[in-house]
Design a protein around this motif. Sequence first.
Motif, short mmCIF file in Angstrom:
data_model
loop_
_atom_site.label_atom_id
_atom_site.label_comp_id
_atom_site.label_asym_id
_atom_site.label_seq_id
_atom_site.Cartn_x
_atom_site.Cartn_y
_atom_site.Cartn_z
N UNK A 124 0.84 -1.20 0.00
CA UNK A 124 0.00 0.00 0.00
C UNK A 124 0.88 1.25 0.00
N UNK A 125 0.68 2.08 -1.00
CA UNK A 125 1.47 3.30 -1.11
C UNK A 125 0.86 4.39 -0.23
N UNK A 126 1.69 5.04 0.55
CA UNK A 126 1.24 6.14 1.40
C UNK A 126 2.16 7.33 1.25
N UNK A 127 1.56 8.52 1.23
CA UNK A 127 2.29 9.77 1.20
C UNK A 127 1.80 10.60 2.38
N UNK A 128 2.73 11.07 3.18
CA UNK A 128 2.37 11.84 4.37
C UNK A 128 3.11 13.17 4.35
N UNK A 129 2.33 14.25 4.24
CA UNK A 129 2.91 15.60 4.21
C UNK A 129 3.00 16.17 5.62
#
Length: 123
Positions: free
Chosen positions: A1-6
């Motif tokens: 699962x790809x996750x991006x956290x800003x």
Amino acid sequence: QVQLVESGGGLVQAGGSLRLSCVVSGRTFSRYGMGWFRQAPGKEREFVAATSWRDSTAYVDFVKGRFTISRDNAKNTVYLQMNSLKPEDTAIYYCASGKSKFVATSLSEYNYWGQGTQVTVSS
């Protein structure tokens, strides 16, 4: 699962600076281009800056000379350094991971997105 956290958004006075960060997990970060977009209230999401897998960059005209995009492949992180901020820069800023390794400036060229971080610039 790809996750991006800003992270890194906040409230700043006009003329100030912020540095946004976006950490990517679930894919080989170094193989893909990355981008930053923003969306102000009542407006469509728009391109801000992008970087290729080999650090080629592109910027929208209204941030050239003020914003800098960079990446650290060892940390799976892309940054957006924002200087000389203006009230019109107020928006939610989103990072995105591209479909290819190249610089990309349109939303359709990205297939993974972060949740966004609010940037508010007061006059």
